[in-house]
Design a protein around this motif. Structure first.
Motif, PDB file in Angstrom:
ATOM      1  N   ALA A  24       0.797  -1.238   0.000  1.00 20.66           N
ATOM      2  CA  ALA A  24       0.000   0.000   0.000  1.00 20.66           C
ATOM      3  C   ALA A  24       0.827   1.284   0.000  1.00 20.66           C
ATOM      4  O   ALA A  24       0.254   2.369  -0.074  1.00 20.66           O
ATOM      5  CB  ALA A  24      -0.961   0.002   1.191  1.00 20.66           C
ATOM      6  N   HIS A  25       2.158   1.172   0.068  1.00 21.76           N
ATOM      7  CA  HIS A  25       2.957   2.407   0.012  1.00 21.76           C
ATOM      8  C   HIS A  25       4.445   2.106  -0.128  1.00 21.76           C
ATOM      9  O   HIS A  25       4.992   1.316   0.633  1.00 21.76           O
ATOM     10  CB  HIS A  25       2.723   3.239   1.274  1.00 21.76           C
ATOM     11  N   ALA A  26       5.072   2.771  -1.112  1.00 22.37           N
ATOM     12  CA  ALA A  26       6.534   2.708  -1.265  1.00 22.37           C
ATOM     13  C   ALA A  26       7.008   4.067  -1.774  1.00 22.37           C
ATOM     14  O   ALA A  26       6.232   4.838  -2.341  1.00 22.37           O
ATOM     15  CB  ALA A  26       6.927   1.599  -2.236  1.00 22.37           C
ATOM     16  N   LEU A 106      -0.436  10.531  -2.817  1.00 23.36           N
ATOM     17  CA  LEU A 106       0.012  11.817  -2.289  1.00 23.36           C
ATOM     18  C   LEU A 106       0.020  11.742  -0.773  1.00 23.36           C
ATOM     19  O   LEU A 106      -0.929  11.240  -0.164  1.00 23.36           O
ATOM     20  CB  LEU A 106      -0.918  12.944  -2.739  1.00 23.36           C
ATOM     21  N   GLU A 107       1.103  12.248  -0.170  1.00 22.19           N
ATOM     22  CA  GLU A 107       1.196  12.279   1.290  1.00 22.19           C
ATOM     23  C   GLU A 107       0.985  13.718   1.753  1.00 22.19           C
ATOM     24  O   GLU A 107       1.928  14.461   2.004  1.00 22.19           O
ATOM     25  CB  GLU A 107       2.544  11.745   1.754  1.00 22.19           C
ATOM     26  N   GLY A 108      -0.283  14.077   1.840  1.00 21.47           N
ATOM     27  CA  GLY A 108      -0.634  15.422   2.255  1.00 21.47           C
ATOM     28  C   GLY A 108      -1.601  16.050   1.282  1.00 21.47           C
ATOM     29  O   GLY A 108      -2.095  15.387   0.357  1.00 21.47           O
ATOM     30  N   SER A 172      -2.922   7.698   7.301  1.00 19.29           N
ATOM     31  CA  SER A 172      -1.549   7.688   7.805  1.00 19.29           C
ATOM     32  C   SER A 172      -1.009   9.115   7.808  1.00 19.29           C
ATOM     33  O   SER A 172      -1.350   9.915   6.926  1.00 19.29           O
ATOM     34  CB  SER A 172      -0.655   6.794   6.930  1.00 19.29           C
ATOM     35  N   HIS A 173      -0.170   9.423   8.788  1.00 20.44           N
ATOM     36  CA  HIS A 173       0.468  10.747   8.956  1.00 20.44           C
ATOM     37  C   HIS A 173      -0.486  11.837   9.458  1.00 20.44           C
ATOM     38  O   HIS A 173      -0.054  12.961   9.682  1.00 20.44           O
ATOM     39  CB  HIS A 173       1.142  11.242   7.675  1.00 20.44           C
ATOM     40  N   SER A 174      -1.790  11.559   9.591  1.00 21.45           N
ATOM     41  CA  SER A 174      -2.700  12.575  10.122  1.00 21.45           C
ATOM     42  C   SER A 174      -2.739  12.490  11.647  1.00 21.45           C
ATOM     43  O   SER A 174      -2.406  11.463  12.232  1.00 21.45           O
ATOM     44  CB  SER A 174      -4.112  12.377   9.560  1.00 21.45           C
ATOM     45  N   SER A 193      -2.506   3.476   5.223  1.00 20.17           N
ATOM     46  CA  SER A 193      -1.732   2.749   4.207  1.00 20.17           C
ATOM     47  C   SER A 193      -0.396   2.235   4.729  1.00 20.17           C
ATOM     48  O   SER A 193       0.133   1.248   4.227  1.00 20.17           O
ATOM     49  CB  SER A 193      -1.485   3.638   2.993  1.00 20.17           C
ATOM     50  N   HIS A 194       0.186   2.922   5.686  1.00 22.90           N
ATOM     51  CA  HIS A 194       1.442   2.448   6.298  1.00 22.90           C
ATOM     52  C   HIS A 194       1.425   2.956   7.728  1.00 22.90           C
ATOM     53  O   HIS A 194       1.930   4.003   8.040  1.00 22.90           O
ATOM     54  CB  HIS A 194       2.673   2.893   5.507  1.00 22.90           C
ATOM     55  N   SER A 195       0.803   2.134   8.570  1.00 27.89           N
ATOM     56  CA  SER A 195       0.488   2.611   9.906  1.00 27.89           C
ATOM     57  C   SER A 195       1.598   2.290  10.881  1.00 27.89           C
ATOM     58  O   SER A 195       2.165   1.210  10.876  1.00 27.89           O
ATOM     59  CB  SER A 195      -0.814   1.988  10.383  1.00 27.89           C
ATOM     60  N   LEU A 252       4.594  -1.578   3.325  1.00 32.17           N
ATOM     61  CA  LEU A 252       5.917  -1.613   3.963  1.00 32.17           C
ATOM     62  C   LEU A 252       6.574  -0.243   4.059  1.00 32.17           C
ATOM     63  O   LEU A 252       7.401  -0.011   4.929  1.00 32.17           O
ATOM     64  CB  LEU A 252       6.847  -2.579   3.215  1.00 32.17           C
ATOM     65  N   ASP A 253       6.237   0.669   3.154  1.00 33.30           N
ATOM     66  CA  ASP A 253       6.885   1.995   3.129  1.00 33.30           C
ATOM     67  C   ASP A 253       8.379   1.865   2.887  1.00 33.30           C
ATOM     68  O   ASP A 253       9.180   2.568   3.499  1.00 33.30           O
ATOM     69  CB  ASP A 253       6.602   2.766   4.436  1.00 33.30           C
ATOM     70  N   TYR A 254       8.750   0.945   1.994  1.00 39.34           N
ATOM     71  CA  TYR A 254      10.176   0.802   1.671  1.00 39.34           C
ATOM     72  C   TYR A 254      10.631   2.030   0.895  1.00 39.34           C
ATOM     73  O   TYR A 254       9.955   2.495  -0.015  1.00 39.34           O
ATOM     74  CB  TYR A 254      10.438  -0.466   0.849  1.00 39.34           C
TER      75      TYR A 254
HETATM   76 ZN   LIG Z   1       4.721   8.067   4.914  1.00 37.54          ZN
END
Ligand SMILES: [Zn+2]
Length: 326
Positions: A24-26, A106-108, A172-174, A193-195, A252-254
């Motif tokens: 869900a996120h890289a 998008l992160e934000g 995530s990030h909020s 998505s990457h908790s 995983l947020d690799y």
């Molecule tokens: Zn992130």
């Protein structure tokens, strides 16, 4: 893909090879024109879909648009192995063809320029997942390192725009109050998505939306910078125990490259990744994509039913994407 290179049991190889595996996120470097070749590591690990970041709140809109343009061009040129996916049907097709499906996130929301109509534009460019804030508060929402503000009136309109345009709503990030309010208001399932370090309240509220908590692979969030599959699976166990296997996934947020390399000139890393949170650890580790087959094997070894393993690997994210992507 045969998957013979995966050093896992025959049963795990079968389940892994047959499943839709969803990361869900890289993160690739946010450099316009940068190659996406590194994602071959996902494809080789039997991953079907990966959501790739194209911008965070500190990145100017010109950078975000050029990163999207470059990635779109690269995917077009490498259509033998990759596909820019717009729908779950695209994801299923890439699985059949042995390709890797990619969509952008998008992160934000600073790149919306305070205009909810921009959500639809990003959707049309291939974005399928969005946070409302990245660590710090902005004009729309509160970040997890902010002052715990709720959504602003503009933020409520952005939530509606995300629902209407058909993007995955990602908390995530909020911050705490913002996330809880998003999950109250969203008319579609909400994901993390990457908790890392989310509360039980968040986990329960996410399940109430029909959503998915995707477990990240970053050592400082898993605990003690430990990126073993065993440790990651303990987090999976916890969330499954709380809300059930139908609400758990993987993100995983690799990071292919340096985190701070994404910072535009003039912005300070301490502002976005505040000291005291281990972000500056010299050897900050993340579970690499190569571990996906071992995650499948680990889930089976822990006694998860094959159906639940397939759900956690990607079936749940397929379900929420089907309910969100139009
Ligand atoms: Zn992130």
């Amino acid at each position: 893909m045969s998957g013979t290179e995966w050093e896992i049991s025959e049963r795990a190889r079968t389940v892994h090879g047959e499943s839709i595996v969803w990361d869900a996120h890289a993160c690739l470097p946010l450099i316009p024109g940068h190659s996406m070749e590194a994602l071959e590591r996902h494809r080789a690990a039997g991953v079907t879909f990966v959501s790739v970041n194209v911008g965070m709140d500190m990145n100017p809109i010109a950078q975000v648009l050029r990163v999207i343009a470059g990635f779109r061009a690269w995917l077009e040129e490498h259509s033998d192995h990759f596909l820019l996916a717009g729908s779950v049907a695209d994801v299923e097709r890439t699985k059949r063809e042995g390709k890797l499906a990619v969509a952008f996130d998008l992160e934000g929301s600073v790149m919306l320029e305070d205009d909810p109509a921009m959500v639809r534009l990003y959707h049309d460019l291939g974005v399928r997942q969005i946070h409302l804030a990245y660590n710090r508060d902005n004009s729309v929402a509160g970040g997890c390192h902010g002052s715990d503000v709720p959504l602003t009136p503009l933020g409520r309109r952005v939530v509606e725009a995300i629902n209407r345009a058909g993007l995955l709503m990602d908390c995530s990030h909020s911050g705490y109050r913002t996330s809880m309010e998003i999950m109250e208001r969203s008319t579609r399932p909400v994901i993390f998505s990457h908790s890392g370090n989310i509360t039980d309240d968040h986990i329960d509220a996410c399940a109430r939306t029909g959503g998915v908590v995707a477990i990240n692979g970053i050592g400082i969030f898993l605990g003690d910078n430990d990126t073993s599959v065993e440790t990651l699976l303990r987090h999976v166990d916890y969330v499954v125990g709380r809300i059930g296997a139908e609400h758990v996934g993987l993100g995983l947020d690799y990071m292919f490259g340096e985190l701070s390399g994404d910072l535009p000139p003039g912005s300070r890393s301490e502002e976005w990744w505040p000291p005291g949170n281990e972000y500056d650890l010299d050897d900050l580790r993340t579970v690499p994509p190569e571990r996906f087959p071992a995650i499948t094997e680990g889930l089976l070894a822990r006694g998860y039913a094959e159906g639940d393993v397939r759900r956690i690997l990607g079936g749940n994210m397929c379900r929420v994407a089907s309910a969100s992507w139009l």
